[in-house]
Design an enzyme around this catalytic site. Structure first.
Site, PDB file in Angstrom:
ATOM      1  CD  GLU A  26       8.875  90.064  36.694  1.00 44.17           C
ATOM      2  OE1 GLU A  26      10.004  90.358  36.288  1.00 44.17           O
ATOM      3  OE2 GLU A  26       8.197  89.130  36.223  1.00 44.17           O
ATOM      4  CB  SER A 154      12.037  89.752  38.946  1.00 37.76           C
ATOM      5  OG  SER A 154      12.135  90.528  37.784  1.00 37.76           O
ATOM      6  CE1 TYR A 224      15.378  94.111  37.414  1.00 38.37           C
ATOM      7  CE2 TYR A 224      14.398  92.702  39.077  1.00 38.37           C
ATOM      8  CZ  TYR A 224      14.716  92.953  37.766  1.00 38.37           C
ATOM      9  OH  TYR A 224      14.383  92.033  36.800  1.00 38.37           O
ATOM     10  NE  ARG A 263      19.229  88.306  31.584  1.00 36.78           N
ATOM     11  CZ  ARG A 263      18.220  88.711  32.336  1.00 36.78           C
ATOM     12  NH1 ARG A 263      17.603  89.853  32.073  1.00 36.78           N
ATOM     13  NH2 ARG A 263      17.804  87.968  33.340  1.00 36.78           N
ATOM     14  CG  ASP A 265      18.857  84.217  33.811  1.00 35.29           C
ATOM     15  OD1 ASP A 265      19.512  85.147  33.300  1.00 35.29           O
ATOM     16  OD2 ASP A 265      17.771  84.367  34.385  1.00 35.29           O
ATOM     17  CD  GLU A 279      14.146  82.382  34.803  1.00 34.91           C
ATOM     18  OE1 GLU A 279      13.386  83.336  34.529  1.00 34.91           O
ATOM     19  OE2 GLU A 279      14.218  81.869  35.931  1.00 34.91           O
ATOM     20  CG  ASN A 281      14.218  86.634  31.652  1.00 36.09           C
ATOM     21  OD1 ASN A 281      13.286  86.450  32.420  1.00 36.09           O
ATOM     22  ND2 ASN A 281      15.467  86.335  31.974  1.00 36.09           N
ATOM     23  N   GLY A 285      14.720  93.146  31.524  1.00 28.27           N
ATOM     24  CA  GLY A 285      14.762  94.455  32.143  1.00 28.27           C
ATOM     25  C   GLY A 285      15.607  95.443  31.345  1.00 28.27           C
TER      26      GLY A 285
END
Length: 326
Positions: A26, A154, A224, A263, A265, A279, A281, A285
């Site tokens: 990433e 990602s 992205y 964050r 999901d 999951e 993070n 991002g």
């Protein structure tokens, strides 16, 4: 949330390294995140500098007199506890979760085990080590099934499998990124994400974002590099449904011992509106397409304020929660 919005003196934060780039898959996104953070911090008077661990040894942070680090690295060697451990040894406070929480959150299988133990909803799964085991997982979990690396982000190396004939290729793709491969039950429904700021009892969820991707394909490219994915914030979900997601995400964040920001999901199963954690993070991002800044804006916090708030929360594992809250 009140602590996150308190007045912060940029000059008191000292010389700041924005860690970006790195050696993970990433890297490209991390460079975009880091540049955004760097520009935002400098615009507010922070003495901020870019630092790419792929180009300099981390020990140079000490030699160059950095007082704290904003971690804008994503994936391996940045979000998995390794950089956090190095910064602990150097004694340089850093943003986001500590060593253990970062390591556990990066490992999707370990995360799911902890969440399941704590009674949090997450899709059923199997860890596989061969194409044959992937086919067996499909028989157990049913189609469609998600096959992905256990420790990458990602949506790298992810495949949605609908037939046993796809299992070998799906396993091979995921195994390119990690030797641990996760097969996960697919949840048909709405895709959402929810950010958290703070630590412990003070950790609070930001507004939920509902994601509508082309054909439900929220992959690396659509995350992205395209403008076809729709992001709804306010989410448009019923208030009680949004509140439930926020409550689950806050508990998921605390259960792993996360701090600073993160964050998660979440899929909402269409059949019964049951939310499922996918999951979390711990270094999300921060690009122009990123979701934490979007949620912060909905709460009345600009990108620049968000970056400064996260930076001000930088700490070490050895720092007590009371000192961090001060």
């Amino acid at each position: 949330m009140s602590n996150s919005m308190k007045k912060i003196d940029p000059r008191a934060l000292g010389k700041v390294a924005v860690l970006m780039g790195g050696r993970s898959s990433e890297r490209e996104v991390s460079l975009m995140s880091g540049q955004g953070v760097l520009d935002a911090l400098r615009a507010q008077g922070v003495d901020a500098h870019a630092f790419d661990p792929a180009e300099q040894e981390l020990g140079a942070l000490k030699a160059q007199g950095f007082a704290r680090c904003f971690i804008a690295l994503h994936g391996r060697f940045g979000e998995d506890g390794t950089v956090q451990g190095a910064l602990e040894l150097l004694g340089i406070p850093y943003t986001g979760s500590g060593v253990m929480a970062s390591s556990m959150a990066m490992d999707k299988i370990m995360t799911k085990r902890i969440w399941r133990f704590e009674g949090l909803p997450t899709p059923d799964w199997r860890m596989v080590a061969s194409p044959e085991a992937t086919t067996a997982a499909l028989a157990a979990l049913g189609a469609p099934m998600i096959v992905k690396p256990a420790r990458d982000g990602s949506s790298m190396g992810l495949t949605k499998v609908t037939d046993a004939s796809q299992c070998a290729a799906a396993y091979a793709l995921a195994a390119k990124y990690d030797d641990e491969v996760l097969c996960e039950q697919f949840i048909a429904g709405e895709e959402t994400t929810c950010a958290v700021l703070g630590e412990g009892a003070a950790a609070a969820a930001l507004p939920v974002i509902r994601i509508v991707a082309p054909d439900g394909n929220y992959d690396y490219q659509n995350k992205y590099f395209t403008d076809v994915t729709q992001y709804h914030c306010p989410s448009g979900l019923p208030a009680d449904e949004e509140a439930r997601i926020q409550q689950i995400v806050e508990k998921a964040f605390r259960t792993l011992g996360c701090r600073g920001w993160g964050r998660a999901d979440v899929m909402i199963r269409q059949s019964d509106r049951q939310p499922f954690l996918l999951e979390i993070n711990t270094s999300p991002g921060m690009t122009s397409h990123s979701l934490v800044p979007m949620a912060a804006r909905a709460r009345g916090m600009s990108y620049e304020q968000l970056c400064l708030t996260i930076l001000a929360s930088a700490s070490l594992d050895s720092t007590s929660s009371e000192e961090r809250a001060a």
